[in-house]
Design an enzyme around this catalytic site. Sequence first.
Site, PDB file in Angstrom:
ATOM      1  N   GLU A   1       0.855  -1.181   0.000  1.00 27.09           N
ATOM      2  CA  GLU A   1       0.000   0.000   0.000  1.00 27.09           C
ATOM      3  C   GLU A   1       0.895   1.236   0.000  1.00 27.09           C
ATOM      4  O   GLU A   1       0.909   2.019   0.939  1.00 27.09           O
ATOM      5  CB  GLU A   1      -0.925  -0.008   1.212  1.00 27.09           C
TER       6      GLU A   1
ATOM      7  N   GLU B   1       4.724   7.977  -4.000  1.00 26.84           N
ATOM      8  CA  GLU B   1       5.531   7.241  -3.022  1.00 26.84           C
ATOM      9  C   GLU B   1       6.425   6.194  -3.677  1.00 26.84           C
ATOM     10  O   GLU B   1       6.975   5.331  -2.998  1.00 26.84           O
ATOM     11  CB  GLU B   1       4.633   6.588  -1.967  1.00 26.84           C
TER      12      GLU B   1
END
Length: 641
Positions: free
Chosen positions: A161, A170
Amino acid sequence: MSSLVAGRHQAFQQRLNTLTGESEWVVIDEKDDDDVGETALSASRSFLSVTSYLDMLNDSRRNVAFRLAIEKTITDPCHVLDIGAGTGLLSMMAARAMMESAARGEAKVSACESYLPMGKLMRKILRANGMESMVKLFHKRSDELQVGVDLDCRASVLVSEILDSELLGEGLIPTLQHAHDMLLTSNAKTIPYHATTYGQLSEPFKIFEFDFWKRPDSHGETEMWINPTDDGKVHAVVTWWVLQLDREGSVLYSTAPSWIGSSKNEGVDCWRDHWKQCVWFIPGEGISVSRDTNILFKAVHDVTNISYFLGGDKNMTYSSFNSHDSHLCLSPERIGIYGEKDIRSAFLIAVKNALQRIRVHPLCVVADDSILLTILAGSLSDSSKIISSFHGFQGKGCAYIQALSVANGFSMDRVQVLNKRIASLLLDGTPWKVDLFLAEPFYHKNEGMLPWQNLKFWRDRSLLDPILSKDAIVLPCKGILKVCAMYLPDLWKSRCCLQEIEGFDHSIANETLGAYGNWPPSLKGTCLPFFIWQCGEIKELSDVFSIMDFNFSKPLHDCYGNIRIEFSEPGICHGLVLWIDWVLDVDNSIIISTGPVNRYWKQGVKLLSTPLKVDVGSSVEIEASFDAASGELTLESLIPP
């Protein structure tokens, strides 16, 4: 930064002293908290308490979606790799799914969490849930893992995630590329399975689709003709994403705005702070559109960023609203501040009044990164000399001011850009006395801080005291700390104590993550910065009170104040909201408020340990103290029994 010392991992966490502008490195050690010093323990907790981990763990829709997808995907014992494991929730879900399988085979979970403070917390949570033997934790980035060294074999299932509001920020693409190349089997299953990004300047439309189950490309482009739903101007495009967590497409999670209603878009009606929509502003005054004329939309992504372009036809130059090519990158909030007529006028009048009270050839010092104050000081006086710090812009500020000086009618011969902290004037041996000391305050790339963490200019004013003229004017001359009691159910819910999350005890994480609710008496909450207007349902339960003044005309000093807040509305009080009103000209009462009514600044929020039911006329006493040595503000609420 991390290293291996005597067989034990250590991490070096940077901590900023907002009053001095200096950074220090705090050593975070892998060993248990009982064996480390109080400074390192406090630092580890403070780093995690200001992250979005708690908000994410309180997102029940997210937790249920991942549990359902994991239970559907992992039906037999296998090797599962969890990248960016956090508290270990997904790792434990995977381990439990394999334990409940009737099939035989070797079941193991390899989890990597490179952020050592979180890795230490994960070990505690695994221990509390009896999962230490099932989950092997690595304090490494996933691209540092090696099969045959760290992992016995390639993993056949990936759970991860590593998503931000834009989806890619990210490092999702390079992480998946390395995992498919080096860590996963050729037919590995992945959770999530697929993601789609959407946009809207019309009816919603698909932009990109990403498959997690195969190696993603580093670059992608798409273009389409969009049919506007009305006549007018397009000022921005709103984007969001939808996760398909399982292969069949029955488990979805969406970050769509509330006006996008769909039974499949799970999560739409759930307020959250960790994943939001992205707003991509178009430069200038926008692009005119009409409902009967299509407009060309183009999107390009690399490994971490997505850029968008809008144009009339394929032969014209696209209007890009990606800020990468800008000479100076400012936050949307700072652009909004500079675009607000009332705010500009307040600064203009205050600087103009100050210059009229000063002798000829005034020396003006801009102590922060304020573009606006530098321009005003140069254009409102033909004889002023301006010295601007612009330390936060790292050299880019000078070129920007040079370009603006022509348009605003002043010569760069009168402007000196230091590109370093303003206190360096003492070392440079400046022969002049400072007549006007200016700050908004504004520190580039540090705009997400608490209001009282913008007082660095006050310390700089104190350091420059020897070269201030006798009648030097400091602007702002004063700061007033304001407070209001508020009903904040969504924010409080997102920060409240953890108990069981999908069957796994997370209560041990509450103190470290700064959770609220059912605290032991000795535990005090942390003030956190939020845009209150973005915090879901909100309501003021009291008038606005002044609790403490900061007198910037005097050198930096400790401050103290207290106030009794009387509630003007009945309801449930979840916390106190604090901000600073900047007094620019005490004679004319020119004040810029950074409270919730203005959407450009974050406020400080002190949530109560337990929500308090209040009636009209009931009250609470508040004490505040500011430590001039550390720059820390301590707030105590004396809640009546």
